[in-house]
Design a protein around this motif. Structure first.
Motif, PDB file in Angstrom:
ATOM      1  N   GLY A 197      -4.590  81.832  45.618  1.00  0.00           N
ATOM      2  CA  GLY A 197      -3.247  81.899  46.248  1.00  0.00           C
ATOM      3  C   GLY A 197      -3.012  83.242  47.018  1.00  0.00           C
ATOM      4  O   GLY A 197      -3.391  84.251  46.565  1.00  0.00           O
ATOM      5  N   VAL A 198      -2.390  83.160  48.044  1.00  0.00           N
ATOM      6  CA  VAL A 198      -2.173  84.190  48.968  1.00  0.00           C
ATOM      7  C   VAL A 198      -0.714  85.112  48.615  1.00  0.00           C
ATOM      8  O   VAL A 198       0.150  84.230  48.198  1.00  0.00           O
ATOM      9  N   ARG A 199      -1.023  86.357  48.368  1.00  0.00           N
ATOM     10  CA  ARG A 199       0.239  86.986  48.239  1.00  0.00           C
ATOM     11  C   ARG A 199       1.302  87.522  49.125  1.00  0.00           C
ATOM     12  O   ARG A 199       2.370  87.338  48.897  1.00  0.00           O
ATOM     13  N   MET A 200       0.646  87.684  50.317  1.00  0.00           N
ATOM     14  CA  MET A 200       1.834  87.923  51.370  1.00  0.00           C
ATOM     15  C   MET A 200       1.210  87.432  52.754  1.00  0.00           C
ATOM     16  O   MET A 200       0.015  87.678  53.158  1.00  0.00           O
ATOM     17  N   ILE A 201       2.051  86.807  53.557  1.00  0.00           N
ATOM     18  CA  ILE A 201       1.728  86.504  55.119  1.00  0.00           C
ATOM     19  C   ILE A 201       2.618  87.158  55.676  1.00  0.00           C
ATOM     20  O   ILE A 201       3.975  87.040  55.845  1.00  0.00           O
ATOM     21  N   VAL A 202       2.393  88.030  56.978  1.00  0.00           N
ATOM     22  CA  VAL A 202       3.060  88.648  57.803  1.00  0.00           C
ATOM     23  C   VAL A 202       2.755  88.269  59.032  1.00  0.00           C
ATOM     24  O   VAL A 202       1.680  88.019  59.674  1.00  0.00           O
ATOM     25  N   THR A 203       3.837  87.635  59.880  1.00  0.00           N
ATOM     26  CA  THR A 203       3.674  87.144  61.224  1.00  0.00           C
ATOM     27  C   THR A 203       4.579  88.033  62.264  1.00  0.00           C
ATOM     28  O   THR A 203       5.660  88.604  61.893  1.00  0.00           O
ATOM     29  N   VAL A 204       3.758  88.344  63.376  1.00  0.00           N
ATOM     30  CA  VAL A 204       4.466  89.207  64.305  1.00  0.00           C
ATOM     31  C   VAL A 204       4.660  88.240  65.538  1.00  0.00           C
ATOM     32  O   VAL A 204       3.668  87.936  66.221  1.00  0.00           O
ATOM     33  N   ASP A 205       5.728  88.036  66.124  1.00  0.00           N
ATOM     34  CA  ASP A 205       5.945  87.042  67.240  1.00  0.00           C
ATOM     35  C   ASP A 205       7.293  87.144  67.364  1.00  0.00           C
ATOM     36  O   ASP A 205       8.404  87.395  66.823  1.00  0.00           O
ATOM     37  N   PRO A 206       7.645  86.849  68.834  1.00  0.00           N
ATOM     38  CA  PRO A 206       9.161  86.878  69.222  1.00  0.00           C
ATOM     39  C   PRO A 206       9.833  85.718  69.145  1.00  0.00           C
ATOM     40  O   PRO A 206      10.869  85.653  69.201  1.00  0.00           O
ATOM     41  N   TRP A 207       9.112  84.529  68.648  1.00  0.00           N
ATOM     42  CA  TRP A 207       9.958  83.342  68.257  1.00  0.00           C
ATOM     43  C   TRP A 207       9.486  82.783  66.842  1.00  0.00           C
ATOM     44  O   TRP A 207       8.434  82.979  66.446  1.00  0.00           O
ATOM     45  N   MET A 208      10.327  81.991  66.432  1.00  0.00           N
ATOM     46  CA  MET A 208      10.408  81.497  64.918  1.00  0.00           C
ATOM     47  C   MET A 208       9.381  80.140  65.099  1.00  0.00           C
ATOM     48  O   MET A 208       9.821  79.101  65.155  1.00  0.00           O
ATOM     49  N   THR A 209       8.127  80.373  64.949  1.00  0.00           N
ATOM     50  CA  THR A 209       7.177  79.314  65.288  1.00  0.00           C
ATOM     51  C   THR A 209       6.959  78.721  63.770  1.00  0.00           C
ATOM     52  O   THR A 209       7.461  79.084  62.801  1.00  0.00           O
ATOM     53  N   PRO A 210       6.335  77.394  63.665  1.00  0.00           N
ATOM     54  CA  PRO A 210       6.056  76.880  62.560  1.00  0.00           C
ATOM     55  C   PRO A 210       5.595  77.823  61.423  1.00  0.00           C
ATOM     56  O   PRO A 210       5.418  77.815  60.413  1.00  0.00           O
ATOM     57  N   THR A 211       4.275  78.593  61.900  1.00  0.00           N
ATOM     58  CA  THR A 211       3.564  79.421  61.381  1.00  0.00           C
ATOM     59  C   THR A 211       4.435  80.582  60.931  1.00  0.00           C
ATOM     60  O   THR A 211       4.413  81.119  59.534  1.00  0.00           O
TER      61      THR A 211
END
Length: 614
Positions: free
Chosen positions: A555-569
């Motif tokens: 189980g992953v504890r934290m996922i951080v995304t840096v992106d200008p847009w709200m992608t599925p990821t």
């Protein structure tokens, strides 16, 4: 308001200067102060609603999307807002050796203004609403301070409990053109720098786009990328494209479709054939002939062609015996010894000799259905026709075309994106090599198209301190998720775990089963990447894996995304940080697929739309 430009040197002036230096540099993204005409004269040419375009700044920038072209773009802004994006229209647009054609963007590049001001732009840090699942897309706005504190606190907890092996940077190519801002290769990003200065992270090898071609073509040619320059196609009698559709993938004035169109004009007698499951735009636009094929059956097509050429005595036997190993039955066992790896750097090694084959596994035996292939039948054109859907006579005709030198062979990355993709990509390279079309003018290796230019050695990557990465193992781009599910099951013999050094060079185990992961993946960085929920073979299963409970070994504890847009990821992330677009940052862009060796400096056209943390 006075119309301004960010620099005092024009793109074309710099190109002329760099040509004198022999450097092959182009400052294509700087804002030019054009001597040919005044800003008012240029504005008069640009109509908006029937009126001359009213702007106050003109900045040269570039397109960063993942076609690889890096087309230069003109960005017109008024009061800090982009009002028009235009293309390279400087100069006389001359095509040919020593000339400078206009590297015009395609529609995707010209519509970057809509990307900048899209309603889905993320402009403030977001936190997943507590109690919701990853993927539901329910977020609340938080401050930069709160976001940074949450990320930093979680990172410290994970490092204390698991070490740096629990951190993973997911690769992405959403920001492919920059230098400081680039998201590919992940080991050269700002996030790699951050993690290396903090002890390192778990790396991956290969990628979804080229995972099998990268590993299989070197078995024939030494690497996966070398091919004749596209412009050399003017010397080809025949040009065969396997699963290659540049009209959709590399369609700009900087890239393959433009170049091959020019080749068609200069070499009108060339016989261009597209082998593809669907009638592509490339087949319609430039080809003489389209040969439809059932997806994933390229290796059967090639086997049928080579069987015909072999049985008819049309192959150059001396060439094959001199340059290849593993083709003929009478030398197969000797060939195996010659091809046995002497180190763990490539494909592993077998110091015990236990893996030495006991039966004839030569290509000749495969074609005849003998030796280890007994009972599989001869690989005749008729056999291939039943598998590929291509008539046997067409298979023979195509085989003869390869013997009508010079024939250029170019494959896209579609044929290798199958479970049997390695066999497909090797087969396409094999038919080019075995018919004597490699290393000759007008020929080709079967790799993807290559482009010319002499790269100028500009050190453009930011220092990422890879020597500080303490994690000495890596995972496959495709199988990394298993490190969330059950990392203890992962070793070199089960899930392809490899050693990796500070330069990113991987190696196999001398003794199978000895390279193991040391921790589960507990923290994931996603930067300019939609790979997690946009590339994997089973997106539903990936969503389930992302929602596994955070337990000791899974189980992953934290996922951080840096992106200008709200992608599925982004929607499976715990924290989303807004990213700038290329038009809101200053960077260096290296040349793309159609103009290798050039470099451009990118100026910021507008200020970021959100307030970033200093």
């Amino acid at each position: 308001m006075e119309k301004t430009a960010s620099t005092r040197i024009s793109r074309r002036s710099f190109v002329a200067l760099s040509g004198l230096m022999g450097a092959g540099l182009a400052l294509t993204a700087c804002s030019p102060s054009k001597s040919e005409e005044s800003p008012a004269e240029e504005a008069a040419k640009l109509q908006l609603g029937g009126e001359p375009l009213d702007y106050d700044t003109l900045t040269w920038s570039g397109c960063h999307v993942n076609c690889g072209s890096r087309c230069p773009l003109k960005v017109y802004a008024k009061d800090g807002t982009v009002i028009r994006i235009s293309v390279d229209d400087d100069g006389t647009d001359e095509f040919g050796p020593g000339k400078i054609q206009q590297l015009r963007s395609c529609t995707r590049g010209r519509t970057n203004r809509q990307r900048i001001y899209n309603d889905t732009r993320v402009q403030t840090p977001l936190k997943r609403v507590e109690g919701t699942k990853r993927g539901e897309g329910k977020y609340e706005e938080i401050s930069w301070d709160e976001a940074i504190d949450l990320i930093a606190t979680t990172m410290k907890e994970i490092k204390d409990e698991y070490g740096n092996d629990a951190f993973y940077i997911q690769y992405g190519t959403g920001v492919l053109g920059g230098t400081v801002s680039k998201s590919w290769h992940p080991d050269q990003t700002a996030f790699a720098r951050l993690m290396n200065l903090w002890g390192g992270y778990l790396r991956q090898y290969a990628d979804y786009s080229t995972g099998q071609i990268t590993w299989d073509l070197p078995l024939l040619n030494g690497d996966a990328w070398s091919n004749n320059d596209v412009m050399n196609l003017v010397n080809s009698k025949n040009i065969i494209l396997f699963g290659n559709n540049p009209a959709n993938t590399r369609m700009s004035g900087s890239a393959m479709q433009y170049l091959i169109t020019q080749v068609r004009l200069e070499n009108p007698e060339a016989n261009i054939i597209v082998v593809d499951p669907h009638l592509s735009d490339t087949a319609v636009g430039i080809a003489n002939r389209w040969i439809p094929i059932r997806p994933g059956t390229d290796m059967a097509l090639v086997a049928g062609m080579i069987h015909y050429l072999f049985t008819e005595g049309k192959l150059d036997e001396q060439l094959i015996r001199d340059k290849f190993i593993g083709f003929y039955s009478d030398t197969f066992m000797e060939d195996v010894k010659l091809g046995e790896p002497k180190s763990t750097a490539f494909m592993g090694m077998d110091p015990t000799g236990k893996l030495m084959p006991k039966e004839d596994m030569s290509y000749e035996a495969y074609l005849k259905g003998t030796g280890a292939y007994k009972g599989s039948g001869e690989k005749t054109p008729e056999w291939a026709a039943a598998i590929t859907g291509i008539p046997a006579d067409t298979i023979r005709e195509l085989a003869d075309i390869f013997m009508d030198h010079p024939t250029a062979t170019i494959q896209g990355w579609g044929p290798q994106r199958h479970s049997n993709g390695g066999n497909n990509t090797r087969a396409i390279g094999l038919i080019a090599a075995i018919t004597g079309n490699v290393g000759i003018s007008g020929g080709g290796t079967g790799a993807r198209e290559a482009t010319g230019g002499v790269p100028y050695p500009v050190p453009s990557a930011i220092p990422c301190f890879p020597e500080k990465n303490t994690v000495d193992v890596c995972v496959s781009f495709f199988d990394w998720y298993q490190a969330i599910v059950d990392y203890k099951s992962m070793n070199d013999a089960t899930w392809g775990i490899r050693h990796i050094d500070e330069n990113g060079v991987t190696s196999y185990a001398e003794k199978p089963g000895t390279i193991k992961l040391k921790a589960p993946i507990k923290f994931i960085w996603n930067y300019g990447s939609n790979v997690m929920m946009g590339q994997h073979a089973d997106i539903n299963e990936m969503l389930n894996i992302c929602n596994l409970p955070d337990e000791k070994d899974s189980g992953v504890r934290m996922i951080v995304t840096v992106d200008p847009w709200m992608t599925p990821t982004a929607m499976v992330s715990d924290i989303i940080l807004p990213g700038t677009t290329p038009f809101e940052e200053e960077d260096i862009i290296q040349g793309g697929t159609g103009w290798t060796g050039f470099v451009c400096i990118e100026s910021r056209a507008i200020e970021p739309l959100f307030e970033a943390k200093p």
